[in-house]
Design a protein around this motif. Structure first.
Motif, short mmCIF file in Angstrom:
data_model
loop_
_atom_site.label_atom_id
_atom_site.label_comp_id
_atom_site.label_asym_id
_atom_site.label_seq_id
_atom_site.Cartn_x
_atom_site.Cartn_y
_atom_site.Cartn_z
N LYS B 310 0.70 -0.88 -0.04
CA LYS B 310 -0.04 0.16 0.46
C LYS B 310 1.18 0.92 -0.49
N LEU B 311 0.91 2.47 -1.16
CA LEU B 311 1.11 3.14 -1.16
C LEU B 311 1.12 4.15 -0.53
N VAL B 312 1.49 5.25 0.76
CA VAL B 312 1.59 6.45 1.25
C VAL B 312 2.27 7.15 0.94
N GLU B 313 2.04 8.63 0.22
CA GLU B 313 2.90 9.20 0.31
C GLU B 313 3.45 10.25 1.10
N MET B 314 4.23 11.14 1.43
CA MET B 314 5.18 11.84 2.29
C MET B 314 3.93 13.33 2.39
N ILE B 315 4.27 14.28 2.87
CA ILE B 315 4.05 15.71 3.01
C ILE B 315 4.50 16.45 1.84
N GLN B 316 5.92 16.23 2.02
CA GLN B 316 6.83 16.95 0.69
C GLN B 316 6.97 15.26 -0.41
N ASN B 317 6.83 15.81 -1.29
CA ASN B 317 6.55 14.62 -2.40
C ASN B 317 6.62 14.80 -3.66
N ARG B 318 7.23 14.69 -4.61
CA ARG B 318 7.65 14.25 -5.83
C ARG B 318 8.05 15.48 -6.28
N GLU B 319 8.14 16.96 -6.54
CA GLU B 319 9.73 18.08 -7.14
C GLU B 319 9.23 18.77 -5.42
N SER B 320 8.39 18.96 -4.77
CA SER B 320 8.80 19.16 -3.01
C SER B 320 9.47 18.21 -2.01
N ALA B 321 9.68 16.97 -2.22
CA ALA B 321 10.36 15.84 -1.67
C ALA B 321 11.78 16.99 -1.23
N LEU B 322 11.96 16.38 0.26
CA LEU B 322 13.21 17.46 1.23
C LEU B 322 14.32 16.25 0.76
N CYS B 323 15.23 16.38 0.32
CA CYS B 323 16.67 15.49 0.02
C CYS B 323 17.19 15.37 1.83
N ARG B 348 14.92 14.39 9.69
CA ARG B 348 13.49 15.39 9.20
C ARG B 348 12.82 14.61 8.27
N ARG B 349 13.21 14.08 7.42
CA ARG B 349 12.64 13.28 6.29
C ARG B 349 12.17 12.25 7.01
N ILE B 350 12.93 11.08 7.90
CA ILE B 350 12.46 9.78 8.28
C ILE B 350 11.00 10.05 9.48
N MET B 351 11.82 11.48 9.71
CA MET B 351 10.15 11.74 10.35
C MET B 351 8.72 11.66 9.98
N GLN B 352 9.32 12.66 8.77
CA GLN B 352 7.87 12.41 7.39
C GLN B 352 7.80 11.43 6.60
N ALA B 353 8.57 10.22 7.37
CA ALA B 353 7.97 9.00 6.76
C ALA B 353 6.92 8.04 8.24
N VAL B 354 7.73 8.29 8.83
CA VAL B 354 6.98 8.18 10.12
C VAL B 354 5.37 8.44 10.39
N ALA B 355 5.28 9.49 9.81
CA ALA B 355 4.25 10.27 10.33
C ALA B 355 2.99 10.04 9.43
N THR B 356 3.52 9.27 8.27
CA THR B 356 2.99 8.68 7.04
C THR B 356 1.93 7.33 7.49
N GLY B 357 2.46 6.90 8.47
CA GLY B 357 2.40 5.36 8.93
C GLY B 357 1.91 4.32 9.21
#
Lengths: 256, 401, 329
Positions: B310-323, B348-357
């Motif tokens: 199941k694919l979920v997206e982080m708050i910053q994804n595609r063009e806005s993805a965080l390096c 910071r990116r890991i916390m964004q990933a965790v926030a997606t569940g």
């Protein structure tokens, strides 16, 4: 002040070394050459002295290995002159022989300081700097990590490394030979574009050395220790593993 | 559904650094809007954030900018360039030029960076490992990995493995899995083996133009010896360089990242994805596959094809993805950055990933697994999030691991 | 030339260095094999008290001179040249150390006596002397036939076990005659520079106990410190441990930390991420412990064990202490 830096090429351990078919020497075909690490530090220390005291820095290297690259790098870094000393020997000479050759080349030239790396990975018969100092009847200090000039140019104040972070501060009346362990800062970087430019345009001086009596180290056998592949796994309970580990350590005299 | 249009490759022949040439004209077009500084993930730590740096350059305060920490903190994430209304090539044009000025002047460089550059000069890789060992990873791949010089015939696909996937343990493991996938798909491929040298992406971004020129010359010489239809690459940094920069110097090839290559073959691939991997996954768009070359959908297509995902997206994804923080020369400047930045990008990116569940963070760049796994430990998320390369996930579903 | 074996007795602040005891032990064995005497050469100033520590040798040659109080290659070489004039021995052994390395080469050239360095083995075979040296970063061993004349040999510390120097006999003591002043010596000792107080320099440690995330929390660090102490080493760590603030930056090993090359690197609960591996891959002996059998560190380590580091550390500390006690007794 005139500073001479003596450098040599050694096999690059990254590429590995193989023993030749006689079993008594390294196979020259298997080797890629690189500047000896502490010689690089000797050059760096010389260049630092040049910056501070407007000294002149000349770099000498025997014609063994691929000297051109490292001598061009020395020029690119700011050395005033580089010289390839031709020898008649096929194989790299022993340190005694090399020291005699350099002694004959440097005799009569007025260098205040002669710097060279304190040791190289292929040293079997002592260090070049100490031997050279002996032949030229000059003072010698090895494992040097800092050189400063005092009282104009007649005296150098030197730091010599001892284990455990200790060091000795010594003063030496010039002229003298110093074996450098580490320069005060890591050897400077040469931008590749500058290096390539020097390699294209520089013509390197060559000098013939008077023949010297070679001193040979009689190697009867050269060999490599056995290698393993991947970690050898120690099995059992933590206590059993601990015992096996201590046996390993004892073998290598690692337990006090 | 078709594949996303990839932006066109710059027209050849042009100057050596077309992006840089554009930058030098363009920064006069800067309107000082501040979008770059606002978007820059490292802006707070820089002595001068991008907008200010450009202003100072326009005022002729070149030395101040060059001697600041600004050029060295830029992670080349390209967010500034993508959003700049004047289309200024900041991260991959202006900043490498600033670094090049430092290098050319012979100014002291950070020791880690210096070592990496020296190693690349001597051995063709920043790790300082003998080039003879470049294909050692293939010895335990369990499948044939042909070396093109030994094949003595044209090959369909030349796979440029690059440095990290050849020498770093995790990268080598991913290379082995990809070799098995390619074999299973029946792809006619080969690698360069010990002839391969770094393509130079990190070196030119670090400002070592002389080294980069040397690498380009040598690599074009090697590549022109062989006949192949296309080149595929696992390293997005090198892919971007080979695609966008090499053509200007005569190195024009068909090149794709591996994710695009596999996505093209999804019809063949899908039936082979037998094992269910029940997991909620979020995918991290790396800068070089994302903002710089716009391969957003192919990786997602591959992931979506794996049963049970199941694919979920982080708050910053595609063009806005965080390096992830490992771009440009910064891959060699970890210590430098660690001393100056408290809140690391990877954390910071890991916390964004965790926030997606999600329980799995999927990546497609060899620099990322180690960086993100470190960040997982540091942020205390061990056990909650694992990091997997897309290749690893595909191989697992194909039961090739 | 006599068949004697001389040992240069290195000392510091009134105590004999370990290398001296190692050379005396080996020197005794060699002297017996070549049927010569074992002679210690003691150079220094007001060092008479050290003679009692040299009871295991047959004779002691002493040069007591203010210019020899601190080591300078020139002054020490001069003293030895004087000593060597009368009855040059078969071998002169010294440590390949800050003292020996300088002395060996200068003395060799000034006396035209051959010298050999980096020796880890010395043996007599069929009446001939052979040394073995480790060169090329330890990757190659070279066995060398020692010349049939007086030869100076520098030995790598730790190559031979220390000898007991309990009072066994009373060695003959001879003085090396030196003039009151040595004007030809152009090197002068000024002062000793002590290392800055504070944290350990892990790059100088021959044993490193490295901890990774497997150590789990700062409280378990004390366990690792105990093990390090028992082994005479220091604790270092991979990046995640440092980032947690459990150890200072000076203890970090890896790409963005220190590069270390100890004799032993014990990687405990470290996965072996490339950034870490880069900082320690050239360690002479790498032993890894990790609960994950697929941890990358096992690919490069020499030895490994798939057990919990938290269980292994106390067990290993116990075993090391037992071994140390055995050796001392």
């Amino acid at each position: 002040m005139n500073i001479a830096v003596l450098t040599k090429q050694v096999p690059d351990l990254v590429e590995g070394v193989e023993i030749d078919s006689t079993g008594k020497a390294v196979d020259p075909e298997s080797i890629r050459y690189i500047l000896s690490e502490s010689d690089d530090h000797a050059l760096e220390e010389a260049l630092l002295l040049k910056e501070r005291t407007q000294a002149r820095v000349e770099v000498f290297s025997l014609e063994t290995g691929e000297v051109r690259d490292s001598l061009c790098a020395a020029l690119a870094k700011g050395a005033d002159r580089v010289v390839i000393v031709a020898t008649s020997a096929d194989a790299p000479p022993s340190n005694h022989t090399a020291a005699k050759i350099f002694a004959s080349v440097l005799q009569g030239l007025s260098f205040d300081l002669i710097l060279t790396g304190v040791r190289a990975i292929d040293d079997l018969d002592g260090s070049l700097g100490g031997l050279l100092a002996g032949y030229l009847n000059l003072p010698y200090v090895g494992l040097v990590r800092k050189v400063e000039m005092a009282d104009g140019t007649s005296m150098a104040v030197i730091q010599k490394e001892y284990p455990g972070g200790f060091a000795a501060e010594l003063e030496v009346k010039l002229p003298a030979v110093l074996g450098v362990q580490a320069a005060e800062q890591p050897p400077r970087y040469v931008p590749v574009s500058r290096l390539r430019q020097v390699m294209k345009t520089a013509s390197l001086e060559e000098k013939d050395a008077a023949p010297v009596e070679a001193e040979i180290v009689e190697v009867v056998r050269m060999f490599k220790p056995e290698e393993g592949a991947g970690a050898a796994i120690l099995s059992g309970t933590p206590e059993e593993v601990a015992r096996q580990m201590v046996d390993l350590f004892a073998e290598r005299r690692l337990v006090r | 559904m078709g594949l996303v249009q990839v932006p066109p490759i710059p027209a050849a022949p042009g100057p050596l650094f077309p992006e840089l040439a554009r930058a030098e004209e363009n920064f006069r077009k800067c309107i000082q809007c501040g979008v770059c500084s606002g978007s820059c993930p490292m802006g707070e730590a820089m002595d001068y954030a991008p907008r200010k740096a450009v202003k100072m350059l326009l005022e002729g305060r070149f030395n101040e900018v060059v001697e600041s920490n600004t050029p060295w903190l830029c992670v080349s994430c390209h967010t500034c360039a993508v959003r700049c209304p004047s289309k200024l090539e900041i991260s991959d044009g202006l900043f490498p030029a600033l670094r090049a000025a430092v290098v050319a002047e012979g100014k002291a460089l950070d020791q880690d960076l210096q070592k990496a550059l020296q190693n690349t000069y001597l051995y063709g890789n920043p790790m300082g490992i003998s080039p003879k060992k470049r294909a050692d990873w293939a010895k335990t791949a369990g499948v044939p990995v042909p070396v093109i010089s030994q094949l003595k015939r044209p090959v369909d696909v030349l796979w440029i493995v690059e440095c990290n996937p050849s020498f770093e343990p995790r990268g080598m493991e991913i290379s082995r899995l990809l070799a098995r996938i390619l074999n299973t798909l029946g792809v006619d491929f080969a690698i360069l083996g010990s002839e391969e040298r770094c393509l130079g992406d990190c070196e030119w971004l670090a400002g070592e133009r002389g080294l980069f020129e040397m690498l380009i010359e040598r690599n074009i010489e090697i590549l022109n010896k062989y006949k192949f239809r296309e080149i595929i690459m696992t390293d997005p940094h090198s892919y971007r360089t080979l695609r966008n920069i090499y053509p200007a110097l005569g190195g024009r090839y068909n090149v794709q990242p591996v994710v695009a290559f596999l996505a093209e073959r999804l019809d063949h691939l899908k039936p082979l994805l037998k094992k269910r991997l029940s997991a909620t996954i979020t995918y991290h768009d790396s800068c070089c596959l994302g903002r710089k070359t716009a391969h957003y959908e192919e990786p997602r297509m591959l992931l979506a094809a794996i049963p049970g995902i199941k694919l979920v997206e982080m708050i910053q994804n595609r063009e806005s993805a965080l390096c992830c923080g490992g771009g440009a020369s910064t891959i060699y400047l970890d210590r430098f950055i660690q001393e100056r930045v408290k809140d690391r990008l990877a954390d910071r990116r890991i916390m964004q990933a965790v926030a997606t569940g999600a329980e799995t963070l999927a990546v497609a760049c060899p620099f990322e697994p180690a960086r993100f796994e470190d960040a997982v430990k540091i942020t205390g998320q061990e056990g909650k999030l694992v990091v997997r390369d897309i290749i690893e996930l595909l191989a697992e579903s194909m039961e090739l691991n | 030339m006599t068949q004697d074996v001389w040992v240069i007795a290195e000392h510091f602040q009134g105590r004999l260095n370990d290398i001296t005891r190692e050379l005396i032990g080996k020197g005794r064995e060699l002297a017996q094999a070549v049927a010569g005497k074992l002679v210690a050469v003691l150079l220094g100033s007001e060092t008479k008290s050290l003679i009692s520590e040299l009871a295991a040798v047959d004779a002691v040659l002493v040069a007591d001179h203010p210019d020899l109080r601190e080591f300078t290659a020139e002054a020490h070489s001069l003293a030895l040249e004087t000593a060597l004039k009368d009855a040059p021995p078969r071998l002169v052994l010294m440590g390949s150390t800050s003292v020996g390395l300088d002395l060996l080469s200068l003395l060799s050239a000034r006396t035209a006596l051959p010298c050999l360095d980096n020796c880890t083995k010395l043996e007599v075979r069929d009446g001939k002397l052979f040394t073995t040296s480790q060169i090329y970063g330890g990757k190659v061993f070279a066995e060398v036939a020692v010349a049939e004349t007086t030869t100076l040999v520098a030995v790598v510390p730790g190559s031979f076990p220390k000898s007991e120097t309990e009072a066994m006999g009373r060695p003959e003591v001879h003085e090396i005659p030196l003039p009151a002043s040595l004007p030809e010596v152009r090197t002068k000792f000024r002062k000793l520079i002590e290392p800055p107080p504070g944290d350990v320099d892990i790059t100088q440690s021959s044993v490193l106990v490295a901890v990774g995330r497997g150590i789990q929390n700062a409280d378990n660090l004390a366990m690792a410190e105990e093990l390090a102490e028992a082994m005479g080493g220091a604790v270092c760590a991979s990046r995640p441990v440092i980032d947690q603030g459990w150890l200072p930056l000076t203890r970090q090993v890896g790409k963005s930390g220190m590069t270390v090359k100890p004799k032993l690197y014990l990687a405990l609960g470290i996965s072996g991420a490339p950034e870490h591996w880069e900082g320690m891959k050239n360690s002479e002996l790498i032993v890894a412990v990790n609960t994950d059998p697929r941890a990358p560190i096992f690919a490069g380590a020499h030895y490994g064990a798939v057990v919990d580091a938290l269980d292994l550390i106390p067990a290993l500390t116990e075993e090391v202490r037992k071994a140390n006690m055995k050796k001392a007794s």
